[in-house]
Design a protein around this motif. Sequence first.
Motif, PDB file in Angstrom:
ATOM      1  N   ALA A 180       0.856  -1.196   0.000  1.00 45.25           N
ATOM      2  CA  ALA A 180       0.000   0.000   0.000  1.00 45.25           C
ATOM      3  C   ALA A 180       0.882   1.232   0.000  1.00 45.25           C
ATOM      4  CB  ALA A 180      -0.908   0.001   1.226  1.00 45.25           C
ATOM      5  N   GLU A 181       0.369   2.309  -0.550  1.00 48.20           N
ATOM      6  CA  GLU A 181       1.064   3.593  -0.503  1.00 48.20           C
ATOM      7  C   GLU A 181       0.814   4.239   0.850  1.00 48.20           C
ATOM      8  OE1 GLU A 181       3.110   4.680  -2.939  1.00 48.20           O
ATOM      9  OE2 GLU A 181       2.671   2.776  -3.945  1.00 48.20           O
ATOM     10  N   GLY A 182       1.864   4.798   1.455  1.00 48.16           N
ATOM     11  CA  GLY A 182       1.726   5.461   2.746  1.00 48.16           C
ATOM     12  C   GLY A 182       1.809   4.484   3.907  1.00 48.16           C
ATOM     13  N   ASP A 183       1.417   4.971   5.091  1.00 45.36           N
ATOM     14  CA  ASP A 183       1.556   4.212   6.338  1.00 45.36           C
ATOM     15  C   ASP A 183       0.247   3.525   6.690  1.00 45.36           C
ATOM     16  OD1 ASP A 183       2.088   3.206   8.823  1.00 45.36           O
ATOM     17  OD2 ASP A 183       2.536   5.126   9.772  1.00 45.36           O
ATOM     18  N   HIS A 184       0.224   2.210   6.599  1.00 44.92           N
ATOM     19  CA  HIS A 184      -0.977   1.434   6.917  1.00 44.92           C
ATOM     20  C   HIS A 184      -0.626   0.256   7.818  1.00 44.92           C
ATOM     21  CE1 HIS A 184      -3.591   3.568   4.074  1.00 44.92           C
ATOM     22  NE2 HIS A 184      -2.518   3.639   3.313  1.00 44.92           N
ATOM     23  N   ARG A 185       0.373   0.462   8.652  1.00 48.08           N
ATOM     24  CA  ARG A 185       0.864  -0.669   9.460  1.00 48.08           C
ATOM     25  C   ARG A 185      -0.177  -1.152  10.466  1.00 48.08           C
ATOM     26  NH1 ARG A 185       5.207   2.946  12.892  1.00 48.08           N
ATOM     27  NH2 ARG A 185       4.640   4.597  11.453  1.00 48.08           N
ATOM     28  N   ALA A 186      -1.088  -0.278  10.921  1.00 45.26           N
ATOM     29  CA  ALA A 186      -2.061  -0.661  11.942  1.00 45.26           C
ATOM     30  C   ALA A 186      -3.448  -0.939  11.368  1.00 45.26           C
ATOM     31  CB  ALA A 186      -2.163   0.427  13.006  1.00 45.26           C
ATOM     32  N   ASP A 187      -3.601  -0.902  10.048  1.00 43.03           N
ATOM     33  CA  ASP A 187      -4.906  -1.128   9.440  1.00 43.03           C
ATOM     34  C   ASP A 187      -5.428  -2.526   9.764  1.00 43.03           C
ATOM     35  OD1 ASP A 187      -4.323   1.296   8.283  1.00 43.03           O
ATOM     36  OD2 ASP A 187      -4.908   0.693   6.254  1.00 43.03           O
ATOM     37  N   LEU A 188      -6.705  -2.618  10.105  1.00 46.11           N
ATOM     38  CA  LEU A 188      -7.344  -3.918  10.241  1.00 46.11           C
ATOM     39  C   LEU A 188      -7.798  -4.444   8.892  1.00 46.11           C
ATOM     40  CD1 LEU A 188      -9.537  -3.385  13.432  1.00 46.11           C
ATOM     41  CD2 LEU A 188      -7.231  -4.358  13.273  1.00 46.11           C
ATOM     42  N   SER A 189      -8.315  -3.564   8.082  1.00 42.23           N
ATOM     43  CA  SER A 189      -8.785  -3.920   6.752  1.00 42.23           C
ATOM     44  C   SER A 189      -7.607  -4.010   5.785  1.00 42.23           C
ATOM     45  CB  SER A 189      -9.767  -2.865   6.264  1.00 42.23           C
ATOM     46  OG  SER A 189      -9.961  -2.939   4.870  1.00 42.23           O
ATOM     47  N   GLY A 190      -7.806  -4.751   4.721  1.00 36.65           N
ATOM     48  CA  GLY A 190      -6.802  -4.799   3.661  1.00 36.65           C
ATOM     49  C   GLY A 190      -7.132  -3.881   2.509  1.00 36.65           C
ATOM     50  N   ALA A 191      -8.076  -2.955   2.704  1.00 36.63           N
ATOM     51  CA  ALA A 191      -8.561  -2.143   1.591  1.00 36.63           C
ATOM     52  C   ALA A 191      -7.473  -1.303   0.941  1.00 36.63           C
ATOM     53  CB  ALA A 191      -9.695  -1.234   2.080  1.00 36.63           C
ATOM     54  N   ALA A 192      -6.505  -0.840   1.723  1.00 41.55           N
ATOM     55  CA  ALA A 192      -5.467   0.034   1.175  1.00 41.55           C
ATOM     56  C   ALA A 192      -4.419  -0.737   0.374  1.00 41.55           C
ATOM     57  CB  ALA A 192      -4.778   0.804   2.297  1.00 41.55           C
ATOM     58  N   PHE A 193      -4.379  -2.050   0.529  1.00 41.53           N
ATOM     59  CA  PHE A 193      -3.311  -2.846  -0.081  1.00 41.53           C
ATOM     60  C   PHE A 193      -3.740  -3.294  -1.479  1.00 41.53           C
ATOM     61  CE2 PHE A 193      -2.590  -2.906   4.432  1.00 41.53           C
ATOM     62  CZ  PHE A 193      -1.214  -2.801   4.540  1.00 41.53           C
ATOM     63  N   LYS A 194      -3.460  -2.427  -2.453  1.00 42.60           N
ATOM     64  CA  LYS A 194      -3.950  -2.621  -3.812  1.00 42.60           C
ATOM     65  C   LYS A 194      -3.045  -3.493  -4.673  1.00 42.60           C
ATOM     66  CE  LYS A 194      -7.284   0.409  -3.065  1.00 42.60           C
ATOM     67  NZ  LYS A 194      -8.693  -0.028  -2.894  1.00 42.60           N
TER      68      LYS A 194
END
Length: 426
Positions: A180-194
């Motif tokens: 993913a672009e940017g900081d998504h280390r704590a995301d629960l969802s995988g939506a940002a990981f394209k």
Amino acid sequence: MRTSNTLRRAALALLTTGTLALAPTALADTGHHGSHGQAWRGAWAASPQSAAAPLGPNWSQQGFDNQTVRQVVRVTASGTRTRIELTNRYGTGPLRITGATVARTAAGKAAGSAVEPGSVRTLRFGHRPSVTIPAGETLLSDAVNLPVEAFEQLTVTLYLAGPTGPATFHSFSSATSYRAEGDHRADLSGAAFKETSSSWYFLSGVEVTGGRDTARRDGIVAFGDSITDGVGSTADADNRYPDELAERLAATGRSRAVLNHGIGGNEVVNDTSWAGEKAVARFEKDVLTEKGVSTVILLEGINDIGGSGPAFPGGPTPEVSVDRLVEGHRTLIRQAHAKGLKVVGATLTPIKGSFYDTPVNEAKREAFNTWVRTSGAYDAVVDFDRAVADPADPDRILPAYDSGDHLHPGDAGYAAMAEALDLDEL
């Protein structure tokens, strides 16, 4: 797995110059025991490779910049505390890990890069959230209180704020990694990981301690090339032969950690640009540093035999005689025995109909297999050749076991290999 004295010296030197924000305590927990005298043991592993000339598309050569990488692995050991190993073994400069988390992977086959709510743990390195790993080095995170059971999936997420340069990676993961672009280390969802990849990056190990199995030192390392790595198995299904072996052990009440140190294309006595350092060189770094291990299974040599031909995927390597291949295996056996490890030697599986199939290569394979079966050099032998061969045509993989290229087994073939191992001899 290890954190070396070289890394400790390098870190302290860089601290003096102000270019490495890493406390010395980040490198202190490097030995056999964790906090409160608990012993650490390997629960998952992958052998690092250089990004110099990857075979097939991945993210290794360009590296990462202001991106988050999320990677899913399945452990084969239980514990109450967890830590990860990160490596910059083949990096061209210092690697800055801005932040990292570990969590349980969300349930369900459609979970992808999502993680289980309430399970996310921020990883620290010497009590700090960020760390810089010098080129050529490897380190362990601090432990986190994240109980795991064998065959649970963990998701490790790395945020890399600045350019990393070429990434130390593991090419054939037979698993999906996410970016993913940017900081998504704590995301629960995988939506940002394209974006997705079929390799692992910077992550080379997971260790556990605590619980009922703390004192066990009976782990198994499967060491070899693409057939150990699981090439030809179903992606994201954990059907490599070491996975199948771990499941078989558990099903028979003999649960043991099984760590996979295969590299697709790897050779015993030749370095390659795309398939890792030769086995006789990487064995010490990949296998002999593992914690809680008692046995190693050696299955390697078919790329030494076939690598000098034009069909070798990364380009031809120097021709290897059977005698030289045997001496390479004797070197590995000596290294393992010097560390007190039991060694199980494996015969090379059939190649008829594959891109390695020539009369010369087949004669070498048969001669080497005869040596494996009869030399007495190993502590035990497993005959993978006969386990997957077609009884009607023993130089060929049984069609039901063939992934389709007549060289690599498919899921059923890997299960047959795991069944061929004598659990008592392990």
